[in-house]
Design an enzyme around this catalytic site. Structure first.
Site, short mmCIF file in Angstrom:
data_model
loop_
_atom_site.label_atom_id
_atom_site.label_comp_id
_atom_site.label_asym_id
_atom_site.label_seq_id
_atom_site.Cartn_x
_atom_site.Cartn_y
_atom_site.Cartn_z
N ASP A 242 39.38 -17.73 31.46
CA ASP A 242 39.47 -19.00 30.70
C ASP A 242 39.33 -18.90 29.18
O ASP A 242 38.69 -19.76 28.56
CB ASP A 242 38.43 -20.00 31.23
N LYS B 104 43.48 -22.15 38.04
CA LYS B 104 42.42 -22.50 39.00
C LYS B 104 41.92 -23.91 38.73
O LYS B 104 41.64 -24.26 37.58
CB LYS B 104 41.29 -21.48 38.93
N CYS C 93 32.18 -20.68 34.59
CA CYS C 93 33.31 -20.08 35.30
C CYS C 93 33.16 -18.58 35.51
O CYS C 93 33.61 -18.04 36.52
CB CYS C 93 34.61 -20.41 34.57
C1 C5J Z 1 34.43 -22.67 32.01
C2 C5J Z 1 33.53 -24.88 31.82
N1 C5J Z 1 35.56 -21.97 31.84
N2 C5J Z 1 32.45 -24.48 31.19
N3 C5J Z 1 34.54 -24.01 32.09
O1 C5J Z 1 33.35 -22.11 32.07
O2 C5J Z 1 33.65 -26.04 32.13
#
Ligand code: C5J
Length: 221
Positions: free
Chosen positions: A24, A129, A162
């Site tokens: 991400d 995802k 994540c």
């Molecule tokens: C991720 C989030 N990528 N913190 N998303 O950690 O909402």
């Protein structure tokens, strides 16, 4: 096998069966002016790891080892967004709402893109995802099995959300995971530290951690 000086003890991996998964590194989480900053977070913390993630990507590409990227996001009709996820967070800026870089965490919107410095090159797998973890409702495990992957080197954001969820999902599926300490970050430094400690506690109950320099030293030129 290649052996890395890691915590809580040395981590060994078979090069041909090891993939890098970068979680991400999306504009909405990392860039100034995105969703993350709009919620009041200090994105400079996340920006600081961008060169390290780029160096890690470069190492795997030089060696010809598998590289996977993930993006958290949802279909434009939000049919893959549970109310339980939609109705949390900041009520004035929810997933699917118009944000500074397009609709928040929606496929195809500018903020959903991976940042230019860490973007995938042709041939690399990109997993979209809908959850925090990378296995829930995705084809990731099928791709790992098809490529004979048994070990994962993990990087990306955010460490306690994540990244940690993906590590736990992977660990339960039998993958041996190494988290690169300086290639992952959180908006909350204490949460990052706690996550690193939790992962490697109790004899690597979830996995191992090491700085990029330790991986580079183990791999060699
Ligand atoms: C991720 C989030 N990528 N913190 N998303 O950690 O909402």
């Amino acid at each position: 096998m290649i052996t890395v000086a890691a915590e809580p003890f040395a981590y060994s991996f078979p090069p041909g069966k090891t993939a890098l998964i970068v979680i991400d590194m999306q504009r909405d989480f990392v860039e100034p002016g995105g969703f993350g900053e709009t919620l009041g977070n200090d994105v400079s913390l996340l920006q600081a790891i961008v060169p390290t993630v780029a160096a890690l990507l470069d190492l795997f590409r030089r060696k010809g080892w598998m590289v996977i990227h993930t993006r958290e996001g949802h279909k434009p009709d939000l049919s893959d967004l549970h109310p339980a996820k939609r109705d949390r967070g900041n009520p004035s800026l929810r997933i699917g709402d118009p944000g500074p870089m397009g609709r928040i965490l929606v496929h195809g919107e500018p903020g959903h893109d991976i940042i230019a410095e860490n973007e995938p090159v042709p041939g690399e797998l990109v997993i979209d995802k809908p959850g925090k973890g990378s296995f829930y409702n995705t084809p990731l495990e099928a791709h790992l099995k098809a490529n004979g992957i048994t070990h994962l080197v993990v990087a990306g954001v955010t460490t306690e959300v994540c990244v940690q969820t993906t590590l736990r999902e992977a660990n339960d599926r039998g993958y041996e995971c190494l988290l690169i300490e300086d290639a992952t970050e959180s908006y909350f430094p204490a949460f990052k530290q706690a996550t690193l400690d939790m992962i490697r506690a109790q004899g690597a109950i979830v996995g191992w951690t090491a700085p990029l320099a330790a991986l580079e030293a183990a791999v060699g030129p």
